[in-house]
Scaffold this active site. Structure first.
Site: not given
Length: 584
Positions: A316, A318, A358, A424
């Site tokens: 993710g 973070t 990411e 995404m």
């Protein structure tokens, strides 16, 4: 555990269970737990039991304990006697001697599950088997229970609610809905009308297309932090009607640290205790059960909806910073992930792994220089370790700009090891550019005045397909939230702003369930909706625009759609419903 004073009387509404907490040889610590199992509150409780000669209570807390010979009585304190339905309270004591309590009574009734003095309750019947499953019916059969005075009949429970009482060992349930999940248990009743424990559960899905059917993937992200401030739990998937309309869940997120997959939030994941009213099956967690938290709730959800598969998602926005170190040794990384996902405590909960990096060889919260082959090497190692019977998927960028993130890594090469990609196709634009221009964060297509070429769903899908990713391995992404600016005077996209619009949890972001009434959509652009209310400007998807996107996805022969994330939807799951009906 419900006690009956006489066969003609109703069951008492409280239970009492005993546990020896510790034993140090010369003494021990005991604990009683009192629970209100009825439907109305109780205002006081009294627990009585016998100890054998030579065993006694030496001190006690949270109850007033007295003795008459070998008979002991514990009464509630002034502050802990009232218990709401489903609530429980414990009291403890230090004891001496080797004996254990017997002949327990609570508020005059038995503590041991409905036992009438001299008459034990029946045992649990065998877990029912299912046969002759059709669109609207199923035949159940089970092994007999036993009882010291004889079995009178059996209650058949569907999803925890009694649907029939039968004298035999079979029952055919009719009038069901096609393509729907049900869970059946059976409970025996003896000749004194005492009920025993319920059997194991049998999950049944009727044939036919009743939602969640077809060959399209309908996947939603469930976040572990959502159980806190958002108060969104696995049971909400049931109450909203969403569980019957999805095929897969990505549980987000596990962390990536020191080259390994690690737990993201231990308390939310497997320790949080759920009360009966919060639980998927209406059964409360106990303090000593081996698995609690969302993992156990997902296990219960899968028992009730056996068509749902669950993947554990790692990384993710973070936590993507751990991937560059991890992919230096892909095999070791994959092995660590496999050992965590397949931990015996929860191996049955998960059907595979999802990797949300990411972004490989590009910049997200931090920048990565692992090279264009790193992602492929990671996915190859994951497939080798997880094997063909587990799902291996990834969330990937939708940046189709020239020289953008799609161009930075070998997504086509990695596709041969991947079941599908969650593309995404959202967050293209937002108040991270504080002064605008305003633009929809999830445009399906380009449009005149779009701030950045290549920032739309259609071009992202086209670029991935052109590079060699099969269309059936691509899922279109839907955001269940909006992005917005404030200080905007122009209704149409392209206006200037002074900063992010206020949001419940973060500036510039708000859930669909809030925006649909606080700032209703008043325009569409590029296949999505926008709204201008006061000085705020928002863009988000509605059931109508989702329907259009699903039609587009089917025309492109995509594998289906996914969304971020469940808690942004309405209480009746209208966005999930739009995805389900749109994909068919």
């Amino acid at each position: 555990m419900v006690g009956l004073a006489t066969p003609a009387e109703a069951a008492t509404s409280a239970t009492a269970t005993y546990a020896k907490v510790q034993d140090w040889g010369t003494g021990f610590e005991g604990k009683w737990t009192v629970k209100n199992t009825g439907t109305t509150s109780i205002t006081s409780w009294t627990v009585e039991w016998d100890f054998p000669s030579g065993t006694s209570v030496t001190s006690a807390w949270d109850a007033d304990v007295t003795a008459s010979g070998t008979h002991w009585t514990a009464r509630n304190k002034s502050w802990n006697g009232s218990l709401a339905p489903g609530a429980s309270v414990s009291f403890g004591f230090n004891g001496a001697g080797p004996g254990a309590p017997s002949n327990c009574r609570i508020n005059g009734g038995s503590c041991d599950g409905g036992t009438i003095p001299g008459d034990n309750p029946p045992s649990a019947p065998g877990t029912p088997s299912a046969s002759n499953i059709t669109d609207t019916s199923v035949t159940l059969s089970w092994a007999a229970a036993t009882d010291d005075k004889g079995i009178k009949n059996y209650d058949v429970l569907r999803d925890g609610t009694k649907v029939a009482t039968v004298t035999g060992l079979t029952y055919t349930n009719t009038g069901l809905t096609a393509g729907t999940d049900y869970s059946y248990t059976v409970q025996a009743r003896d000749t004194a009308d005492q009920t025993g424990p319920v059997s194991g559960a049998r999950a049944v899905r009727t044939t036919g297309d009743g939602g969640g059917g077809g060959d399209k993937i309908k996947l939603g992200y469930f976040t572990n932090w959502g159980v806190y401030g958002r108060n969104y739990h696995v049971k909400n998937l049931v109450t909203s009607g969403s569980a019957s309309k999805i095929t897969h869940i990505n549980y987000a997120f596990g962390n990536v640290q020191n080259g390994q997959c690690t737990i993201g939030d231990a308390y939310a994941d497997y320790d949080k205790a759920y009360t009966a009213d919060q639980s998927v099956d209406g059964v409360a967690d106990t303090w000593d059960q081996p698995l609690r938290g969302s993992f156990n709730q997902l296990r219960k959800l899968k028992a009730r909806y056996p068509h749902i598969k669950v993947l554990w998602s790692f990384g993710g926005w973070t936590w993507s910073g751990g991937f560059p170190q991890a992919v230096q040794n892909p095999a070791a990384f994959a092995d660590s992930c496999y050992r965590l996902v397949e931990d015996p405590r929860w191996a049955d909960v998960f059907d595979g792994i999802d990797l949300d990096w990411e972004y490989p060889n590009a910049c997200g919260l931090s920048c990565d220089t692992s090279g264009p082959a790193a992602f492929k090497n990671m996915m190859q190692a994951m497939r080798a370790r997880f094997g063909a019977n587990n799902l291996v998927t990834a969330a990937i960028t939708a940046d189709a700009s020239s020289g953008g993130k799609i161009d930075k890594t070998d997504y086509a090469g990695a596709a041969q090891y991947t079941d599908w990609y969650n593309v995404m196709t959202y967050d293209f634009f937002g108040a991270f550019d504080a002064d605008g221009p305003t633009a929809p964060h999830s445009p399906l297509t380009s449009y005149a005045g779009i701030p950045q070429a290549g920032f739309n769903s259609a071009e992202a899908i086209a670029k991935l397909k052109a590079q060699g990713v099969p269309s059936g391995e691509l899922l279109l992404g839907i955001g269940f939230y909006g992005r917005g600016w404030t200080g905007v005077t122009q209704s149409a996209p392209g206006g200037t702003a002074t900063g992010p619009a206020p949001g419940t949890y973060e500036q510039g972001i708000e859930d669909y369930k809030v925006l649909k009434t606080s700032c209703p959509a008043n325009g569409t652009v590029a296949g999505t909706a926008y709204a201008h209310c006061g000085s705020n400007w928002w863009s988000y998807d509605t059931p109508s625009t989702i329907g259009g996107k699903m039609s587009w996805a089917k025309n492109q022969n995509l594998g289906g759609a996914f969304f971020w994330e469940f808690s942004g939807d309405t209480a009746n799951g209208e966005l999930v419903g739009a995805i389900n009906s749109g994909l068919g």
